[in-house]
Enzyme design. Structure first.
Site, PDB file in Angstrom:
ATOM      1  CG  ASP A 138      -1.734   1.240   1.365  1.00  0.00           C
ATOM      2  OD1 ASP A 138      -2.817   1.307   0.771  1.00  0.00           O
ATOM      3  OD2 ASP A 138      -1.272   2.175   2.052  1.00  0.00           O
ATOM      4  CB  ALA A 166      -3.098   2.019  -2.280  1.00  0.00           C
ATOM      5  CG  ASP A 167      -3.489  -2.914   0.345  1.00  0.00           C
ATOM      6  OD1 ASP A 167      -3.309  -3.560  -0.685  1.00  0.00           O
ATOM      7  OD2 ASP A 167      -2.625  -2.794   1.229  1.00  0.00           O
ATOM      8  CG  LEU A 168      -8.711  -0.202   2.907  1.00  0.00           C
ATOM      9  CD1 LEU A 168      -8.900   0.918   3.923  1.00  0.00           C
ATOM     10  CD2 LEU A 168      -9.390  -1.479   3.389  1.00  0.00           C
ATOM     11  N   GLY A 171      -9.585  -3.135  -3.293  1.00  0.00           N
ATOM     12  CA  GLY A 171     -10.546  -4.147  -2.869  1.00  0.00           C
ATOM     13  C   GLY A 171     -11.973  -3.783  -3.226  1.00  0.00           C
TER      14      GLY A 171
END
Length: 395
Positions: A138, A166-168, A171
């Site tokens: 991230d 960035a990850d969320l 997702g």
């Protein structure tokens, strides 16, 4: 009845982006089968805090899933995975680009046994391009995407966002893409491959700033709690605690000024429109800050809320979990975990009137459901399961 209770998802993902997507699907009824190595996926060791040997990070993220311990490098492990894929609707993975191909379980291989499969690959930079082979977490994508450059106090070099945005975001885009592909499948009868990059997810939420740069050529900079498009739209100090203020229109500006004791600013040519307020930002913010220091937060709340001025407190997490609105909405739910015991967590955020989501089961232990999944999905008998375990294909 759950909205997605007819879907089967094989989740090969780890860490955050992929598991966040599969949790979104699981919260609304999808049967999510988490395929893990025998030692468990990497986020099981991320902490502190820990519940015994289970990381709070993993426990809070991976509810509504089953765990199957499978060695995908073992020929029988690979064969078992492909048999599961025959009965699945979705495969989700976020391994390094090219890894699933090396294992022989990429979209081409899975599509051969299940033409209707939706195969979603999440990566840092996408499946092609000069950065495709780069490892990405991230922080790296926040940096490369420009997100860090616009986050932080004015004049700073920028900071990481307080959550793994960035990850969320990747997702969320993955979950949305999966649902769009499933809808398309209803019309075409065919599955498809989804290429979700964390980089493009960040570009998506930076689209306003990127569009502004294309319009005026001015490179956006960190602005603290302020916002370049609107003002006043930031936090201010009061005599007690800070207050967040958002004046979103020139009409509201005319209401706002008398309330804070500055009626002369209402039609001041420097501040009458949002564009003029932006041009004279520094003098305006100084005047507003001076005004807000004359009263406590509670006094300002009593003045501004009845007039419809958007405002709020800057709450810490310990305050948020006891917040009256959070309580009234039932936003926090309880779940019984075999190691952690009774735990509280954030429930599914989208309220559906007919098919609401929910937390049906806690995060699984490693391989907790290996045998039951193989029996239920593949009809395996005890002797076949024992043979696979003896061969080292399953944990």
């Amino acid at each position: 009845m759950f909205a997605l209770d007819d879907l089967v998802v094989l989740d090969l993902s780890h860490a955050l982006a992929g598991p966040f997507a599969s949790t979104m699907l699981g919260d609304y009824g999808a049967e999510v089968v988490k395929i893990e190595p025998f030692a468990g996926e990497i986020s099981r060791s991320w902490g502190p805090p820990f519940y015994g040997h289970e990381s709070a990070y993993f426990v809070n993220l991976n509810r509504n899933k089953k765990s199957v311990a499978l060695d995908l490098k073992h020929p029988e492990g690979k064969r078992t995975f492909l048999r599961l894929a025959e009965r699945a609707d979705v495969v989700l993975e976020n391994m390094r680009v090219g890894t699933v191909a090396k294992l022989g379980i990429d979209y081409g291989a899975v599509r051969t046994v299940q033409p209707r499969i939706i195969f979603c690959s999440i990566s840092g930079f996408g499946q092609d391009g000069p950065y495709r082979d780069r490892a990405a977490l991230d922080l790296i994508v926040q940096a490369e995407s420009g997100m860090i450059s616009v986050t932080g106090d004015p004049g700073s070099h920028g900071v990481r966002a307080g959550v793994s945005i960035a990850d969320l975001t990747a997702g969320m885009y993955a979950a949305f893409g999966i649902m769009a592909a499933l809808h398309a499948r209803q019309k075409t009868g065919r599955g498809q491959f989804l290429d979700v990059s964390m980089l493009e997810g960040q570009l998506g939420i930076l689209s306003g700033m990127i569009g502004a740069y294309f319009a005026d050529g001015v490179v956006p900079q960190p602005m603290g709690t302020a916002y370049g498009m609107l003002l006043p739209y930031q936090t201010f100090h009061t005599r007690t605690r800070d207050i967040a203020i958002g004046v979103g229109s020139d009409k509201l500006w005319k209401t706002f000024c008398p309330l804070i004791g500055l009626p002369q600013l209402t039609d001041d040519p420097r501040y009458a429109t949002n564009a003029q307020r932006n041009t004279n930002r520094l003098s305006l913010i100084a005047a507003l800050q001076e005004a807000f220091l004359t009263r406590t937060y509670e006094e300002w709340e009593a003045i501004l809320l009845p007039a419809g001025v958007p405002m709020g407190a800057i709450n810490r997490i310990d305050h948020v979990v006891e917040h009256p609105q959070v309580a009234a909405r039932g936003a926090l739910v309880e779940c019984e975990h075999p190691v952690a015991g009774q735990i509280r967590m954030v429930g599914p955020p989208v309220r559906m009137s007919e098919t609401p989501g929910g937390v049906r089961r806690p995060a699984p232990l490693v391989g907790e459901h290996t045998e039951s999944v193989l029996r239920e999905m593949l009809g395996m008998k005890d002797d076949e399961i024992a043979r696979l375990r003896q061969s080292g294909a399953i944990g």
